[in-house]
Design an enzyme around this catalytic site. Structure first.
Site, short mmCIF file in Angstrom:
data_model
loop_
_atom_site.label_atom_id
_atom_site.label_comp_id
_atom_site.label_asym_id
_atom_site.label_seq_id
_atom_site.Cartn_x
_atom_site.Cartn_y
_atom_site.Cartn_z
N GLU A 1 -2.11 -5.45 -10.05
CA GLU A 1 -1.69 -6.83 -9.79
C GLU A 1 -0.80 -7.38 -10.90
O GLU A 1 -1.01 -8.50 -11.38
CB GLU A 1 -2.92 -7.72 -9.56
CG GLU A 1 -3.69 -7.35 -8.31
CD GLU A 1 -4.86 -8.29 -8.00
OE1 GLU A 1 -5.14 -9.19 -8.82
OE2 GLU A 1 -5.49 -8.11 -6.94
N GLU B 1 -7.20 -2.86 -2.15
CA GLU B 1 -8.22 -3.93 -2.26
C GLU B 1 -8.16 -4.75 -0.98
O GLU B 1 -7.11 -5.31 -0.64
CB GLU B 1 -7.98 -4.85 -3.47
CG GLU B 1 -8.26 -4.20 -4.81
CD GLU B 1 -8.23 -5.19 -5.97
OE1 GLU B 1 -8.60 -6.38 -5.75
OE2 GLU B 1 -7.83 -4.78 -7.07
#
Length: 510
Positions: A174, A293
């Site tokens: 991320e 995710e």
């Protein structure tokens, strides 16, 4: 008048052969995922290494093929060297992502041992937040090189003679997020990821690499982030990552269960962006997706934020321990169907996470491990969703919600296991009021008979399982018949359905 839907599945209407890693999961050094989750030496079920055997058995039942590790946001300030070697020499560190204390009692080698016990491979994520190319290469050398070099010999000195041979590696986590330690601009990340990829492939040319995509679809930089970063990494990596979590924050179940419409758009947009860069570079390579995710996540945020703010620097504090209800299980089923619908490009996916932290498995410190509601659709898909995803021709009644229009009441996918000669239909009826009759044409599967119809249903959408009582559990029902080349069934309102077919000479396996 009762509502009806129609579907046709055919052996020749193929989406793709499913990569089993689409049923992956995630263990992060966050909350009680590791300490108090997979590892608890004080628990009565703990083995000689301190791993909870009750948790281990529940994970094995899920048949998880790959597990993302060690983060997550955790990885962006992770010093892997602290997690190996003699326990007495491992330092405790302030873990900045979740404001906890990381003791490094469980590290790389211990987790590798645990992953082998549950028959899972590791997807190792490297720190490109506070560190970079050098530490990533050193970690790869430690894990995968046979011996005769500094870090491979260090692994052998630590008692691990055989290399871990980890195949799949993520280049940071991320990195588009301002919350990420070491957050970078697209060009900063793209250049660093490209240089790290080149160097890592010098050490082990056989590894697979995952480039960071957007943290979620609503990021202001999406999809420009993908375009700019892939401009650097496209010919050097094998996958680009996607992350997405959903929650029923407005207590609008109809709208909540329609959010996979957004998930589908997310996948299509990333795929299109990848193909644009492919065309721009005149490349022959096709970029696949790692949806590493995904889950429902919103129940526990306020309590977790309070713990991190007011009671920081604990080892294994209770963080992000969402207690899932029945409607969450329906959403997880819908997300699994969405992933399978795009299995031609989504090759890896990781339900985040696996134990205690937004997880299908929960533990009591002095008690038992138990299954949350979301455990069951994940179990069914992993167990019965191996083989070839078939493109269903589906006609369903529709409804509108607060944010979405023309939402199909029935969402479904079929999987053909050509080795076992079985067909499994996964279907969710997201109509909250009406049962729906479904007729599914299966003429290309002549001689197939009904094996079972498994249903997860509950009159209370907010019903949860607990350590003391698991009440939201699947059951087998007698609602389905096969007549004249059609599966005829009733999909109850608000239900997850697994309809399994096999050849008439099929030997039922336990």
């Amino acid at each position: 008048m009762s509502k009806s839907a129609k579907m046709v599945i055919d052996k020749d209407y193929k989406i793709s052969r499913i990569d089993k890693r689409i049923y992956g999961s995630f263990i992060e050094h966050l909350g009680r995922a590791v300490y108090g989750g997979i590892y608890d030496p004080s628990n009565k079920t703990a083995d000689e290494l301190g791993f909870r055997q009750d948790v281990l058995e529940l994970v094995k039942e899920l048949e998880v093929p790959i597990i993302k590790y060690p983060g997550g946001n955790f990885v962006s300030n992770f010093f892997w060297e602290d997690s190996v070697g003699p326990l007495s020499e491992r330092p405790s560190r302030l873990e900045l992502a979740w404001r906890s204390l990381e003791s490094n009692e469980i590290g790389l080698n211990e987790f590798s041992t645990w992953s082998k016990k549950v028959n899972s491979d590791i997807m190792m994520i490297v720190n490109l937040g506070t560190r970079g190319t050098s530490s990533a290469c050193n970690l790869l050398e430690y894990c995968n090189h046979e011996g005769g070099s500094k870090y491979s010999d260090l692994r052998i000195k630590h008692g691990v003679k055989t290399p871990h041979k980890i195949k799949t590696w993520g280049l940071g986590n991320e990195m588009d997020g301002t919350w990420q330690i070491g957050h970078k601009t697209p060009d900063e990340y793209g250049r660093l990821a490209a240089e790290t990829a080149r160097a890592m492939r010098q050490i082990d040319p056989d590894i697979e690499l995952v480039s960071c995509g957007s943290s979620f679809a609503a990021m202001p930089t999406f999809p420009e982030w993908e375009a700019l970063t892939l401009d650097h990494t496209y010919d050097l990596v094998d996958f680009v990552s996607l992350h997405q979590y959903y929650g029923n924050r407005n207590n609008d179940t109809e709208n909540f269960l329609a959010m996979t419409e957004e998930m589908e758009h997310f996948i299509k947009t990333v795929t299109s962006t990848c193909d644009y860069i492919k065309a721009k570079k005149r490349s022959k390579r096709t970029m696949n997706l790692s949806f590493d995710e995904w889950n429902v996540w919103f129940h526990s945020n306020q309590d977790s934020d309070n713990t991190m703010k007011n009671r920081p620097w604990q080892k294994g504090p209770a963080l992000l321990e969402d207690i899932y209800n029945f409607e969450d299980a329906l959403m997880v089923g819908l997300m699994l169907i969405t992933l399978l619908k795009h299995s031609d490009r989504v090759k890896i996916a990781c339900l985040a996470q696996l134990v205690n932290v937004i997880a299908p498995i929960m533990t009591e410190p002095e008690g038992r491990a138990w299954k949350q509601t979301i455990y069951y659709p994940y179990l069914h898909a992993s167990k019965y969703g191996r083989g070839i995803a078939l493109q269903p021709m589906l006609s369903s009644p529709k409804h509108d919600t607060a944010d979405f229009t023309d939402v199909k009441d029935i969402e479904a996918i079929a999987v053909y296991d050509d080795e076992k000669e079985t067909v499994t239909i996964f279907a969710v009826n997201r109509n909250l009021k009406d049962n729906i009759n479904l007729n599914c044409g299966i003429r290309s599967f002549e001689g197939y008979e009904l094996l079972e119809h498994i249903v997860l249903e509950c009159d209370d959408l907010k019903k949860s399982n607990t350590a003391k009582q698991e009440t939201v559990v699947p059951k087998k029902v007698q609602r389905t018949v096969i007549e004249e080349g059609e599966v005829k069934t009733v999909l109850a309102k608000a239900s997850w359905n697994v309809i399994r077919l096999g050849k008439s000479n099929f030997i039922r396996l336990s």
